[in-house]
Write a protein that holds these residues in place. Structure first.
Motif, PDB file in Angstrom:
ATOM      1  N   GLU A   1      25.434   8.689 -13.210  1.00  0.00           N
ATOM      2  CA  GLU A   1      25.326   8.185 -14.451  1.00  0.00           C
ATOM      3  C   GLU A   1      23.822   7.527 -14.685  1.00  0.00           C
ATOM      4  OE1 GLU A   1      27.358   4.240 -16.608  1.00  0.00           O
ATOM      5  OE2 GLU A   1      28.076   4.915 -14.700  1.00  0.00           O
TER       6      GLU A   1
ATOM      7  N   GLN B   1      29.185  14.043 -21.280  1.00  0.00           N
ATOM      8  CA  GLN B   1      29.707  14.358 -20.052  1.00  0.00           C
ATOM      9  C   GLN B   1      29.471  15.877 -19.757  1.00  0.00           C
ATOM     10  OE1 GLN B   1      32.160  12.662 -22.636  1.00  0.00           O
ATOM     11  NE2 GLN B   1      33.779  12.683 -21.227  1.00  0.00           N
TER      12      GLN B   1
ATOM     13  N   ALA C   1      29.434  15.686 -11.493  1.00  0.00           N
ATOM     14  CA  ALA C   1      29.673  15.401 -12.755  1.00  0.00           C
ATOM     15  C   ALA C   1      28.484  14.270 -13.250  1.00  0.00           C
ATOM     16  CB  ALA C   1      30.820  14.558 -13.107  1.00  0.00           C
TER      17      ALA C   1
ATOM     18  N   ILE D   1      27.088  12.002 -16.040  1.00  0.00           N
ATOM     19  CA  ILE D   1      27.474  11.078 -17.328  1.00  0.00           C
ATOM     20  C   ILE D   1      26.145  10.327 -17.911  1.00  0.00           C
ATOM     21  CG2 ILE D   1      28.616   9.238 -18.140  1.00  0.00           C
ATOM     22  CD1 ILE D   1      30.530   9.687 -15.586  1.00  0.00           C
TER      23      ILE D   1
ATOM     24  N   ARG E   1      34.478   5.572 -16.503  1.00  0.00           N
ATOM     25  CA  ARG E   1      33.692   6.601 -15.588  1.00  0.00           C
ATOM     26  C   ARG E   1      34.500   7.776 -14.901  1.00  0.00           C
ATOM     27  NH1 ARG E   1      31.632   3.224 -12.751  1.00  0.00           N
ATOM     28  NH2 ARG E   1      29.871   2.466 -13.906  1.00  0.00           N
TER      29      ARG E   1
ATOM     30  N   ALA F   1      35.733   9.988 -17.758  1.00  0.00           N
ATOM     31  CA  ALA F   1      34.673  10.756 -18.186  1.00  0.00           C
ATOM     32  C   ALA F   1      34.423  12.146 -17.338  1.00  0.00           C
ATOM     33  CB  ALA F   1      33.506  10.143 -18.504  1.00  0.00           C
ATOM     34  N   ALA F   2      34.420  11.685 -16.324  1.00  0.00           N
ATOM     35  CA  ALA F   2      34.080  12.705 -14.993  1.00  0.00           C
ATOM     36  C   ALA F   2      35.311  13.584 -14.929  1.00  0.00           C
ATOM     37  CB  ALA F   2      33.900  12.217 -13.816  1.00  0.00           C
TER      38      ALA F   2
ATOM     39  N   ALA G   1      35.070  16.479 -18.008  1.00  0.00           N
ATOM     40  CA  ALA G   1      34.353  17.505 -17.955  1.00  0.00           C
ATOM     41  C   ALA G   1      34.570  18.587 -16.736  1.00  0.00           C
ATOM     42  CB  ALA G   1      32.856  17.057 -17.775  1.00  0.00           C
TER      43      ALA G   1
END
Length: 704
Positions: free
Chosen positions: A141, A198, A205, A207, A311, A314-315, A318
């Motif tokens: 991130e 993302q 992943a 972000i 978090r 979002a991961a 994607a």
């Protein structure tokens, strides 16, 4: 894509729409269907590569669209039946066996009576798996202003690392999952910029927070503008997302992107007859993911940064776009996507290792428990007086059992469950959600036998014999006597112990058939039940005599005898005075509505004795001041001291009652002395104790 309808797993995007006064359901292509399938029936739209996708709403039968003109929300029930018949039409490309099954289902539906209510969806409710999968690989991130972001991205997302790890050929593309998030646009005038990018490869992943940025970082532009050597997996990437990119960063997709390097999993799913929502797609491939509406619609532009839940969400988005891309290509391979499929298959094992299984049994149990509690709450609240046959989310969240169930689910440590419009639409098999008077409301869906919905077509009730009519009246009396409205619907005053007869909607205690039968019986006359009609609540009932009512004649006889004995009046005169006292008659009339021997009867009895005592004291006061007893009663009721003493005298017994009676005599004397200005008569203050020098000295020493 935070606000794209196709990317949401139901019709929750509709929560953000503010209905205008001129909005007409029959002019809208978004026609309700069972559960949330209607949200998929969108008008013609352009895909990420400019492909024109055919709309499906125009294929709906006319009776479904015209049913939107039904009063209130009945169209929501009729939509179930119409859409069910629509779903049975055979489509091209489907196996012949499947078409035959659909034809058999259609024949069974045509055999149903035309007057039957709309069928309810699956009784089991929403499909909540016992487990789900989440991304457990590496999560990086950064903020776009962080200088280390570009280096970290290029190290993890590069074709060189892909080929070194899997021995891939030079012509095989690198696959990257791509998604965006932004603060929800809750109003029509809102246009919040993209706050989060993302990206996901087979094991990482990435972000990237973009709050405060007006242009894309160079490494992101390179990725978006790359050719087919980097295939970007998106979900429902359409005109709205392109517009967001341009408005947020001034980056024009149509001018700078290579359309053939973007593969949209929603479009691929529709081409392969696979459910195209991310959640449905993951369930289709036996890899259910978790998509919390509460997290998805949260503020992605928080100044404090992302929460752990954001978090993870979002991961997952994607990564699952990338993983489901390969599943779709594998499900139905094509020559055009052969290289992308080969790349995905080489990384498939590594991607599967990044999927972590999560036990979802506790959440499922909490969800289903809350579902049943809310069902009961909707049933109770929608039957209350003034509800109009429905309720709203605020009332549900204030309902005691619902609050208890929500707190219990939080204590179990499961994912948070919110009672909102999304929850109600997830349970569309038992709830109907609709707008009325600008407010989102909910009621129970019509059951298969049609009972419990007064708005359904009425059938003429069968005539009852005298014996059956009498039995029905007794049954309704018992139901009215036992009925208790919801706490928030009870009109009570603090410390009030005198019951009040209240109106009860007939739907709260009777079926539709019983209501029609009772109306016919009451038209012939009835003394124990009073009825009226309300435009929203329908038939209202009020109990005028309890089936085991207290003996009001006996209470009147005792009150008349007590007043006659206290004042030396004839029985007829004592009865006339009690009858002329409005409050006495009000309390006395309530005896018919309470059960004999109950605490309510005892409370009313005390009030009757208090009114008799007031009439007695009023007569004695009138003799002292030379006025009528009616005038004396009116003045006496204004004296707060007297009212307090009277309450004590009625509640206490023995010596305490005698002391209260003695104080009443003092009060009457004070009232007579102040006549006619009795309003300021008050209890005399107790005399202060004299404090001599010795007593003051003791206080000082005590303080030291």
């Amino acid at each position: 894509m935070a606000t794209d309808p196709l990317d949401m797993e139901d019709d929750s995007w509709a929560d953000t729409i503010v209905p205008s006064q001129d909005y007409r359901l029959d002019e809208s292509p978004f026609v309700p269907e069972p559960e949330d399938a209607w949200a998929d029936a969108l008008p013609v739209r352009l895909g990420s590569c400019g492909t024109r996708l055919a709309a499906t709403w125009h294929r709906m039968p006319p009776e479904l669209i015209t049913s939107a003109e039904l009063p209130d929300d009945l169209w929501a029930d009729s939509a179930c039946k119409a859409s069910a018949s629509t779903a049975t039409q055979p489509s091209e490309g489907k196996p012949q066996q499947q078409q035959q099954q659909q034809q058999q289902q259609q024949q069974q539906q045509q055999q149903q009576p035309t007057g039957a209510p709309a069928p309810v969806a699956s009784a089991g409710g929403p499909d909540i798996p016992d487990e789900y999968y989440t991304f457990s690989g590496r999560v990086l991130e950064f903020h776009a202003s962080d200088e280390a972001a570009a280096q970290a991205f290029r190290e993890r997302f590069c074709a060189k690392r892909f080929r070194a790890e899997f021995g891939a050929r030079e012509d095989l593309p690198l696959l990257v999952g791509l998604d965006f998030e932004w603060k929800p646009d809750k109003k029509a005038c809102d246009d919040h910029p993209i706050a989060l990018l993302q990206l996901a490869c087979w094991d990482t992943a990435f972000i990237l927070r973009t709050t405060g940025c007006t242009e894309l970082p160079a490494f992101v532009r390179e990725l978006l503008e790359s050719g087919t050597e980097v295939v970007k997996a998106t979900a429902s990437f359409d005109l709205s997302d392109k517009r967001k990119l341009k408005n947020s960063f001034g980056w024009d997709f149509d001018e700078k992107a290579v359309a053939s390097s973007f593969l949209d999993v929603a479009e691929l799913a529709m081409e392969r007859d696979v459910p195209h929502g991310m959640l449905r797609m993951s369930k289709f491939f036996k890899l259910p993911m978790q998509k919390s509406k509460a997290v998805g619609s949260s503020n992605w532009a928080r100044e404090a940064g992302l929460t752990p839940q954001q978090r993870e969400y979002a991961a997952d988005d994607a990564f699952f776009q990338l993983f489901l891309l390969g599943k779709l290509l594998e499900h139905q391979p094509t020559e055009a996507s052969a290289l992308a499929l080969e790349s995905w298959q080489m990384a498939k094992t590594a991607m599967e290792k990044c999927l972590r299984r999560v036990d979802n049994i506790a959440y499922r149990a909490s969800f289903l428990e809350l579902r049943e509690v809310v069902r009961g709450a909707v049933d109770v609240l929608s039957k209350a007086l003034g509800s109009g046959g429905c309720t709203n989310i605020n009332s549900l969240n204030r309902f005691g059992p619902v609050q208890k169930s929500l707190k219990a689910s939080q204590r179990q440590g499961a994912s948070p469950i919110l009672l909102n419009a999304h929850f109600l639409r997830q349970n569309a098999d038992i709830f109907v959600v609709f707008f009325r008077d600008g407010q989102l409301r909910v009621r129970l869906r019509v059951s298969e036998d049609g009972e419990g919905d007064e708005e359904w077509e009425d059938a003429a009730p069968e005539a009852l014999s005298d014996e059956e009519a009498a039995k029905l009246i007794v049954e309704v009396q018992e139901l009215l006597a036992a009925y208790e409205p919801p706490i928030e619907k009870r009109s009570t005053v603090l410390n009030r112990t005198i019951p009040e007869a209240f109106w009860v909607p007939s739907r709260a205690i009777l079926t539709r058939v019983q209501t029609a039968q009772l109306e016919a019986v009451l038209q012939a006359g009835g003394e124990s039940i009073e009825a009226t009609y309300d435009c929203e609540d329908g038939l209202l009932l009020r109990l005028t005599r309890h089936p085991r009512a207290a003996d009001d004649a006996k209470h009147m006889e005792e009150s008349v005898g007590a007043l006659s004995s206290a004042l030396g009046l004839e029985l007829d005169e004592a009865k006339r005075r009690l009858g002329a006292d409005e409050k006495f008659m009000q309390f006395w009339s309530l005896l018919r509505t309470v059960e004999t021997g109950s605490k309510e009867e005892a409370s009313i009895s005390r009030c009757l004795r208090a009114r008799s005592r007031i009439l007695t004291d009023a007569q004695r006061l009138a003799a002292k001041v030379g006025s009528s007893w009616e005038e004396a009663r009116e003045h006496l009721e204004k004296v707060k001291w007297y009212r307090q003493l009277l309450g004590s005298a009625m509640a206490e017994q023995g010596d305490a009652s005698a002391r209260a009676a003695s104080e009443i005599e003092q009060c009457l004397a004070a009232v007579a002395a102040a006549w006619p200005e009795v309003k300021d008569v008050a209890r005399p203050k107790p005399p202060n104790k004299k404090s001599g020098p010795d007593q003051k000295r003791r206080k000082l020493n005590h303080g030291k």
